[in-house]
Enzyme design. Structure first.
Site, PDB file in Angstrom:
ATOM      1  N   LYS A  60     -27.211 -44.559  64.633  1.00 52.57           N
ATOM      2  CA  LYS A  60     -26.688 -44.172  63.309  1.00 52.57           C
ATOM      3  C   LYS A  60     -25.232 -44.586  63.232  1.00 52.57           C
ATOM      4  CE  LYS A  60     -25.758 -39.702  62.046  1.00 52.57           C
ATOM      5  NZ  LYS A  60     -24.312 -39.765  61.767  1.00 52.57           N
TER       6      LYS A  60
ATOM      7  N   ASP B  29     -25.784 -41.581  67.690  1.00 51.21           N
ATOM      8  CA  ASP B  29     -24.643 -41.945  66.847  1.00 51.21           C
ATOM      9  C   ASP B  29     -23.783 -43.013  67.506  1.00 51.21           C
ATOM     10  OD1 ASP B  29     -24.150 -40.982  64.295  1.00 51.21           O
ATOM     11  OD2 ASP B  29     -23.422 -39.028  65.011  1.00 51.21           O
TER      12      ASP B  29
ATOM     13  N   ASP C 124     -22.408 -37.544  67.125  1.00 53.49           N
ATOM     14  CA  ASP C 124     -21.079 -37.534  67.753  1.00 53.49           C
ATOM     15  C   ASP C 124     -20.378 -36.200  67.491  1.00 53.49           C
ATOM     16  OD1 ASP C 124     -20.555 -37.939  65.088  1.00 53.49           O
ATOM     17  OD2 ASP C 124     -19.131 -39.573  65.390  1.00 53.49           O
ATOM     18  N   SER C 125     -21.020 -35.313  66.713  1.00 57.66           N
ATOM     19  CA  SER C 125     -20.526 -33.943  66.579  1.00 57.66           C
ATOM     20  C   SER C 125     -20.450 -33.277  67.951  1.00 57.66           C
ATOM     21  CB  SER C 125     -21.436 -33.131  65.649  1.00 57.66           C
ATOM     22  OG  SER C 125     -22.785 -33.225  66.063  1.00 57.66           O
TER      23      SER C 125
ATOM     24  N   GLU D   6     -24.345 -36.475  53.504  1.00 50.78           N
ATOM     25  CA  GLU D   6     -23.672 -35.253  53.985  1.00 50.78           C
ATOM     26  C   GLU D   6     -22.705 -34.681  52.946  1.00 50.78           C
ATOM     27  OE1 GLU D   6     -21.972 -35.406  57.921  1.00 50.78           O
ATOM     28  OE2 GLU D   6     -21.060 -33.414  57.690  1.00 50.78           O
TER      29      GLU D   6
HETATM   30  O1  KIV Z   1     -22.746 -36.077  64.339  1.00 49.09           O
HETATM   31  C1  KIV Z   1     -23.607 -35.411  63.757  1.00 49.09           C
HETATM   32  O2  KIV Z   1     -24.081 -34.384  64.250  1.00 49.09           O
HETATM   33  C2  KIV Z   1     -24.070 -35.877  62.466  1.00 49.09           C
HETATM   34  C3  KIV Z   1     -24.928 -34.943  61.667  1.00 49.09           C
HETATM   35  C4  KIV Z   1     -24.141 -33.836  61.167  1.00 49.09           C
HETATM   36  C5  KIV Z   1     -25.664 -35.658  60.581  1.00 49.09           C
HETATM   37  O3  KIV Z   1     -23.739 -36.939  62.052  1.00 49.09           O
END
Ligand code: KIV
Length: 275
Positions: free
Chosen positions: A118, A88, A49-50, A187
């Site tokens: 995730k 995510d 979700d980044s 993290e």
């Molecule tokens: O959203 C994301 O990219 C993440 C990673 C940084 C593990 O959760």
């Protein structure tokens, strides 16, 4: 009729079996084209979700929606053949109840074809992780710094700098692993804590700013390529693509303005000559 491919895609149990073995190579990917490039070298492609911050310029991951995750998840599944694609679960799509989480996760799995989801959180999410895994949804956990909690955390600072915080973070990792997560992202925690968690839990740990002794590592692709405006301190840059892209766009703009743009038949002839 079944669709067969010569390349077998990795599964959540394959990644689970890598505990203490060959390190798991993971990267984020949001598009078919980056998925295609990374797939040859990665075991896991995370549609993180980044993407809200990296692709859309948002200040945090909080506004990211299920629809955004599904759209980019579809692209990454289409672009890859071997890596396990993990999508995510965005903020607000799973915290309310295990049932709500199941509905969101089932949508993600059905509409993208990904192999796992995730979600962020430790002890408080253990019941949900168990509910999902018992119903056929492989879950990757995420403890330590959990960016979706930015509004309660106040900043994206590393966790566990003070040893007094360690037992809570360790309990989170243990709870997620015991609930059935096939791997756990750890993290931005102090290095010795990342290593300690890796020794303590049964699921493989995937570190990001944690410890080289984790069972695998993940980075945000755009961060390691030098394409992100703000990059966490722990990120090692493997390329600095920003200036290359800017130079290519500048050359293109120059050609267009100078009317030096080749006619389609010239481009075709140039390609034929090269071939
Ligand atoms: O959203 C994301 O990219 C993440 C990673 C940084 C593990 O959760």
């Amino acid at each position: 009729m079944s669709v067969q491919s010569d390349i077998r895609r990795l599964t959540a149990p394959d990644i689970r079996a890598r505990k203490g073995g060959e390190p798991v190579v993971a990267l984020t990917s949001y598009h078919a084209h980056t998925a295609r490039l990374a797939d040859r070298f990665c075991d896991v492609l995370l549609v993180g979700d980044s993407l809200g911050m990296v692709m859309h310029g948002l200040e945090s991951t909080v506004p990211v929606t299920l629809e955004m995750m599904i759209l980019q998840g579809q692209a990454v599944v289409r672009g890859s053949r071997r890596a396990l694609v993990v999508v995510d679960m965005p903020f607000g799509s799973y915290e309310e109840s295990p049932q709500a989480a199941f509905r969101s996760a089932a949508r993600i799995m059905k509409e993208t074809g990904c192999g796992a989801v995730k979600l962020e959180g430790g002890v408080r999410m253990a019941e949900t992780i168990r509910f999902l895994t018992e119903r056929g949804i492989p879950v990757m956990g995420h403890v330590g710094l959990t960016p979706q909690a930015i509004n309660t955390l106040g900043s994206f600072k590393a966790q566990g700098r003070d040893m007094a915080e360690w037992p809570l973070i360790e309990a989170d990792a243990r709870a997620v692993s015991e609930a059935g997560a096939f791997a756990v992202v750890v993290e931005a925690v102090a290095e010795p804590l990342g290593a300690k968690i890796t020794e303590e839990i049964a699921a493989p740990t995937i570190g990001i700013g944690a410890s080289a002794r984790c069972d695998g590592q993940i980075l945000v692709l755009e961060d390691m390529l030098g394409l992100s405006e703000r990059t966490p301190k722990f990120v090692r840059r493997y390329a600095d693509l920003g200036p290359f892209i800017a130079a290519a766009v500048e050359a293109y703009a120059r050609d267009v303005r100078a009317r030096a743009f080749p006619a389609p038949e010239q481009t075709y002839a140039m390609k034929q000559q090269k071939a």
